[in-house]
Scaffold this motif. Structure first.
Motif, PDB file in Angstrom:
ATOM      1  N   ASP A 150       0.927  -1.303   0.487  1.00  0.00           N
ATOM      2  CA  ASP A 150       0.107   0.070   0.278  1.00  0.00           C
ATOM      3  C   ASP A 150       0.916   1.623   0.128  1.00  0.00           C
ATOM      4  OD1 ASP A 150      -2.048  -1.284  -0.336  1.00  0.00           O
ATOM      5  OD2 ASP A 150      -2.166  -1.594   1.801  1.00  0.00           O
ATOM      6  N   VAL A 151       1.709   1.505   0.915  1.00  0.00           N
ATOM      7  CA  VAL A 151       2.922   2.175   0.933  1.00  0.00           C
ATOM      8  C   VAL A 151       3.779   3.078  -0.275  1.00  0.00           C
ATOM      9  CG1 VAL A 151       4.838   3.284   1.953  1.00  0.00           C
ATOM     10  CG2 VAL A 151       2.835   2.158   3.505  1.00  0.00           C
ATOM     11  N   SER A 187      -3.810  11.873  -1.134  1.00  0.00           N
ATOM     12  CA  SER A 187      -3.036  12.073   0.281  1.00  0.00           C
ATOM     13  C   SER A 187      -3.722  12.017   1.497  1.00  0.00           C
ATOM     14  CB  SER A 187      -2.140  13.302   0.335  1.00  0.00           C
ATOM     15  OG  SER A 187      -1.468  13.888  -0.368  1.00  0.00           O
ATOM     16  N   ALA A 188      -4.962  12.592   1.493  1.00  0.00           N
ATOM     17  CA  ALA A 188      -5.531  13.142   3.145  1.00  0.00           C
ATOM     18  C   ALA A 188      -6.729  11.655   3.611  1.00  0.00           C
ATOM     19  CB  ALA A 188      -6.586  13.963   2.469  1.00  0.00           C
ATOM     20  N   GLU A 189      -6.959  10.797   2.087  1.00  0.00           N
ATOM     21  CA  GLU A 189      -7.197   9.601   2.577  1.00  0.00           C
ATOM     22  C   GLU A 189      -6.538   8.551   2.889  1.00  0.00           C
ATOM     23  OE1 GLU A 189     -10.333   7.382   2.643  1.00  0.00           O
ATOM     24  OE2 GLU A 189     -11.100   8.917   2.424  1.00  0.00           O
ATOM     25  N   SER A 190      -5.439   8.379   2.220  1.00  0.00           N
ATOM     26  CA  SER A 190      -4.047   7.584   2.617  1.00  0.00           C
ATOM     27  C   SER A 190      -4.686   7.719   4.123  1.00  0.00           C
ATOM     28  CB  SER A 190      -2.774   7.522   1.851  1.00  0.00           C
ATOM     29  OG  SER A 190      -1.794   6.791   2.223  1.00  0.00           O
ATOM     30  N   ALA A 191      -4.256   9.143   4.803  1.00  0.00           N
ATOM     31  CA  ALA A 191      -4.087   9.047   6.049  1.00  0.00           C
ATOM     32  C   ALA A 191      -4.858   9.321   6.882  1.00  0.00           C
ATOM     33  CB  ALA A 191      -3.656  11.070   6.676  1.00  0.00           C
ATOM     34  N   ARG A 192      -6.155   8.549   6.226  1.00  0.00           N
ATOM     35  CA  ARG A 192      -7.253   8.633   7.140  1.00  0.00           C
ATOM     36  C   ARG A 192      -7.043   6.697   6.798  1.00  0.00           C
ATOM     37  NH1 ARG A 192      -9.927  13.209   5.253  1.00  0.00           N
ATOM     38  NH2 ARG A 192     -10.626  11.869   2.646  1.00  0.00           N
ATOM     39  N   ARG A 193      -7.151   6.049   6.198  1.00  0.00           N
ATOM     40  CA  ARG A 193      -7.051   5.057   6.459  1.00  0.00           C
ATOM     41  C   ARG A 193      -5.516   4.201   6.885  1.00  0.00           C
ATOM     42  NH1 ARG A 193      -4.432   2.308   1.842  1.00  0.00           N
ATOM     43  NH2 ARG A 193      -2.513   1.923   3.349  1.00  0.00           N
ATOM     44  N   GLU A 204      -6.861   1.940  10.026  1.00  0.00           N
ATOM     45  CA  GLU A 204      -6.429   0.781  10.266  1.00  0.00           C
ATOM     46  C   GLU A 204      -4.948   0.471  11.596  1.00  0.00           C
ATOM     47  OE1 GLU A 204      -3.802   0.572   7.325  1.00  0.00           O
ATOM     48  OE2 GLU A 204      -5.480  -0.748   5.886  1.00  0.00           O
ATOM     49  N   ALA A 205      -4.339   1.582  12.348  1.00  0.00           N
ATOM     50  CA  ALA A 205      -3.903   2.059  12.806  1.00  0.00           C
ATOM     51  C   ALA A 205      -4.261   1.600  14.539  1.00  0.00           C
ATOM     52  CB  ALA A 205      -3.058   3.232  13.277  1.00  0.00           C
ATOM     53  N   GLY A 206      -6.371   1.930  14.450  1.00  0.00           N
ATOM     54  CA  GLY A 206      -7.176   1.947  15.687  1.00  0.00           C
ATOM     55  C   GLY A 206      -7.687   0.710  15.056  1.00  0.00           C
ATOM     56  N   PHE A 207      -7.773  -0.154  14.301  1.00  0.00           N
ATOM     57  CA  PHE A 207      -8.786  -0.873  14.222  1.00  0.00           C
ATOM     58  C   PHE A 207      -7.154  -2.144  14.953  1.00  0.00           C
ATOM     59  CE2 PHE A 207      -9.180  -4.959  12.045  1.00  0.00           C
ATOM     60  CZ  PHE A 207     -10.661  -5.201  12.558  1.00  0.00           C
ATOM     61  N   ALA A 208      -6.737  -2.138  14.483  1.00  0.00           N
ATOM     62  CA  ALA A 208      -5.361  -2.974  15.073  1.00  0.00           C
ATOM     63  C   ALA A 208      -5.120  -2.919  16.681  1.00  0.00           C
ATOM     64  CB  ALA A 208      -3.832  -2.255  14.500  1.00  0.00           C
ATOM     65  N   GLY A 209      -5.059  -1.571  16.961  1.00  0.00           N
ATOM     66  CA  GLY A 209      -4.995  -1.488  19.000  1.00  0.00           C
ATOM     67  C   GLY A 209      -6.404  -1.793  18.891  1.00  0.00           C
ATOM     68  N   ALA A 210      -7.551  -1.391  18.854  1.00  0.00           N
ATOM     69  CA  ALA A 210      -8.952  -2.651  19.181  1.00  0.00           C
ATOM     70  C   ALA A 210      -8.705  -4.258  19.229  1.00  0.00           C
ATOM     71  CB  ALA A 210     -10.365  -2.099  18.380  1.00  0.00           C
ATOM     72  N   ASN A 211      -7.809  -4.101  17.540  1.00  0.00           N
ATOM     73  CA  ASN A 211      -8.104  -6.220  17.955  1.00  0.00           C
ATOM     74  C   ASN A 211      -7.606  -6.760  19.048  1.00  0.00           C
ATOM     75  OD1 ASN A 211      -8.557  -7.801  16.777  1.00  0.00           O
ATOM     76  ND2 ASN A 211      -6.717  -8.074  15.291  1.00  0.00           N
TER      77      ASN A 211
END
Length: 104
Positions: free
Chosen positions: A22-23, A81-87, A91-98
């Motif tokens: 993705d990067v 750029s903004a959408e990629s940063a939001r994603r 993903e980081a929040g989801f990984a943390g919650a998981n």
């Protein structure tokens, strides 16, 4: 006039094979959009460009359209750029919650 872009949008994959596709794709989009915007602008000059003192109405119209397209691509580039940063934040929040659920 046909222009070939000189931007190269592929990169070597790091030896450790830890490359994030993705990067890499995002970097490719950034390079491509930047190259296209630069090519559009350089092909017609800026509206205040004094090198063209005598212009026909058609030439001014073409310049306006090309510069408008470059501006639109700038907006798309900003949105990407903004959408990629939001994603990435999602993903980081989801990984943390998981992780929190797994360790709970």
């Amino acid at each position: 006039m046909i222009h070939k872009t000189s931007a190269h949008v592929s990169h070597p994959v790091p030896a450790d094979s830890q490359a994030d596709p993705d990067v890499t794709a995002f970097r490719d989009w950034n390079r491509l959009l930047t190259a296209v915007i630069a090519k559009l602008r350089s092909s017609v000059g800026e509206p205040s460009d004094e090198s063209f003192t005598v212009r026909t109405k058609a030439a001014r119209q073409v310049q306006g359209v090309v510069l408008g397209c470059a501006l639109d691509l700038d907006l798309l580039h900003t949105a990407l750029s903004a959408e990629s940063a939001r994603r990435r934040r999602f993903e980081a929040g989801f990984a943390g919650a998981n992780t929190a659920l797994i360790t709970w």
